[in-house]
Design a protein around this motif. Structure first.
Motif, short mmCIF file in Angstrom:
data_model
loop_
_atom_site.label_atom_id
_atom_site.label_comp_id
_atom_site.label_asym_id
_atom_site.label_seq_id
_atom_site.Cartn_x
_atom_site.Cartn_y
_atom_site.Cartn_z
N ASN A 1 0.86 -1.19 0.00
CA ASN A 1 0.00 0.00 0.00
C ASN A 1 0.89 1.23 0.00
OD1 ASN A 1 -1.98 1.93 0.28
ND2 ASN A 1 -3.11 0.81 1.84
N LEU A 2 1.46 1.50 -1.17
CA LEU A 2 2.47 2.55 -1.28
C LEU A 2 1.89 3.94 -1.01
CD1 LEU A 2 5.38 3.26 -1.92
CD2 LEU A 2 4.80 3.29 -4.33
N THR A 3 0.67 4.17 -1.47
CA THR A 3 0.06 5.49 -1.29
C THR A 3 -0.08 5.83 0.19
OG1 THR A 3 -1.16 5.29 -3.36
CG2 THR A 3 -1.96 6.91 -1.77
N ALA A 4 -0.65 4.91 0.97
CA ALA A 4 -0.84 5.14 2.40
C ALA A 4 0.49 5.26 3.12
CB ALA A 4 -1.68 4.01 3.00
N ALA A 5 1.45 4.40 2.75
CA ALA A 5 2.76 4.44 3.40
C ALA A 5 3.48 5.74 3.12
CB ALA A 5 3.60 3.25 2.94
N ALA A 6 3.38 6.23 1.88
CA ALA A 6 4.02 7.49 1.52
C ALA A 6 3.42 8.66 2.29
CB ALA A 6 3.88 7.72 0.01
N ARG A 7 2.09 8.66 2.38
CA ARG A 7 1.41 9.75 3.11
C ARG A 7 1.81 9.73 4.59
NH1 ARG A 7 -3.33 8.49 1.89
NH2 ARG A 7 -3.65 9.92 0.13
N ALA A 8 1.86 8.54 5.18
CA ALA A 8 2.22 8.42 6.59
C ALA A 8 3.66 8.86 6.84
CB ALA A 8 2.02 6.98 7.06
N ALA A 9 4.51 8.71 5.83
CA ALA A 9 5.91 9.10 5.99
C ALA A 9 6.15 10.56 5.64
CB ALA A 9 6.79 8.21 5.11
N GLY A 10 5.09 11.28 5.32
CA GLY A 10 5.24 12.71 5.03
C GLY A 10 5.52 13.02 3.57
N LEU A 11 5.34 12.07 2.69
CA LEU A 11 5.55 12.30 1.26
C LEU A 11 4.22 12.55 0.57
CD1 LEU A 11 8.11 9.46 0.43
CD2 LEU A 11 8.60 11.84 1.01
N ARG A 12 4.25 13.30 -0.51
CA ARG A 12 3.04 13.52 -1.29
C ARG A 12 2.79 12.30 -2.17
NH1 ARG A 12 3.18 18.51 -4.85
NH2 ARG A 12 0.99 17.89 -5.10
N PRO A 13 1.65 11.63 -2.02
CA PRO A 13 1.36 10.44 -2.83
C PRO A 13 1.43 10.71 -4.33
CG PRO A 13 -0.16 10.58 -0.99
CD PRO A 13 0.62 11.86 -0.99
N ALA A 14 1.01 11.91 -4.76
CA ALA A 14 1.04 12.23 -6.19
C ALA A 14 2.48 12.26 -6.71
CB ALA A 14 0.36 13.57 -6.44
N THR A 15 3.37 12.79 -5.89
CA THR A 15 4.78 12.83 -6.29
C THR A 15 5.36 11.43 -6.43
OG1 THR A 15 5.12 14.96 -5.19
CG2 THR A 15 7.08 13.64 -5.64
#
Length: 349
Positions: free
Chosen positions: A18-32
């Motif tokens: 679940n890359l989108t959720a993991a990226a958001r939780a880590a402070g990254l923009r999912p779109a990026t």
């Protein structure tokens, strides 16, 4: 200088489902992150913090996350005739066109052997019909598969961390299975799969395009095979898309063109010399013939897989040493050597 790097998307998605959720939780923009995975944003424009975070999420190093090389360009084999005249395209398709007994399966086995030693994952897609020398190919592969599903599974697992060399028979081209496999393997950010096709039935020479579109064509020559000049790859007809455009360095391009020109003229003169002798040639043609004969001899090479039969150790010659040796032969540095002294050696003495 950063145009040849890309994200190892297969590794990232496998380790972070679940890359989108993991990226958001880590402070990254999912779109990026999504745009980096699809290639909409070049990896060269990504922030180091973003890449470091993705590597942390995947539990890997930056070297594992970032793939160097976009799959194009030359795959060095250490085989003089190939690297000089018809370089294999990394991530491309190679077609061996030969009649039975000309050494095509030996060359296929040798490529598996050499690239496995270089860290490639090597897979052999075993044909349903057996053929002479097929056991030799099978013995050099890291993995042997009987079905497309097995091949797909092996490649999918291996290509996250290694380039893959797949050896297969023309039968999978005719059945449509190779096309289906290619379609399933099309995924951005994964390491290249280089395919080497041979024709165990020996029917390829009768066909106009026996394998369909190729990146590298290795046409075998009967006269060379009869004279045991191996690999018996035709130096004039064999070609590669690497020779087009700006894929080769200028020095390599110039030397291969000069070598091809010399060997073409030498092959034109051979029938005349065989019938009438060297004395009937002009001085210039005689010099061309002698140098062409020496260059042809120099481009023979001991194979690792043939060591048990020839008692000659296999030779890997780096590209730069191949180019230097070929240049010296063309310029006359080997004029004082007998062609036999240049046959089945590595570097030029």
């Amino acid at each position: 200088m950063f145009d040849d790097i890309q994200l190892n998307v297969a590794l990232l998605r496998r380790r972070v489902p679940n890359l989108t959720a993991a990226a958001r939780a880590a402070g990254l923009r999912p779109a990026t992150v999504s745009n980096l995975c699809t290639g909409k944003i070049p990896l060269s424009r990504a922030e180091v913090r973003t890449l470091a975070t993705l590597a942390f999420l995947a539990g890997c190093t930056l070297d594992e996350l970032v793939i160097k090389g976009n799959g194009a360009g030359m795959m060095e084999t250490g085989i003089k005739a190939l690297d000089l005249l018809a370089p294999i395209v990394r991530g491309g398709t190679v077609g061996l066109v030969a009649r039975p007994g000309m050494g095509q399966l030996v060359l296929q086995a040798e490529l598996l052997h050499r690239m496995r030693k270089r860290g490639f994952a090597t897979v052999f897609w075993k044909p349903q019909e057996t053929a002479p020398d097929i056991e030799g190919v099978e013995a050099e592969a890291e993995t042997v598969c009987d079905t497309m599903e097995e091949v797909y599974a092996q490649i999918s697992a291996a290509r996250e961390e290694r380039d893959v060399l797949l050896a297969a028979d023309r039968s999978v081209v005719l059945s449509g299975e190779l096309l289906a496999l290619r379609e399933r393997l099309q995924e951005a950010g994964t390491r290249p799969v280089t395919i080497v096709l041979a024709d165990s039935r020996g029917e390829a020479p009768e066909q106009e395009a026996p394998y369909g579109p190729l990146d590298t064509l290795l046409q075998f020559d009967m006269d060379m095979a009869v004279r045991r000049m191996y690999p018996a790859v035709d130096p004039v007809v064999s070609t590669s898309t690497v020779l087009e455009g700006a894929h080769l360095e200028a020095v390599h391009q110039a030397i291969q063109q000069n070598a091809r020109k010399l060997l073409r003229r030498y092959r034109e003169l051979r029938p005349l010399v065989n019938v009438r002798g060297l004395d009937h040639l002009s001085e210039a043609d005689a010099a061309t013939y002698r140098r062409g004969e020496r260059l042809e001899a120099f481009l023979t090479q001991p194979f690792y897989v043939a060591e048990p039969y020839t008692d000659i150790p296999g030779e890997w010659l780096p590209l730069q040493e191949t180019l230097d040796g070929v240049r010296r032969v063309i310029e006359g540095a080997a004029d004082g050597l007998d062609p036999g002294e240049l046959t089945y050696i590595g570097k030029l003495p």
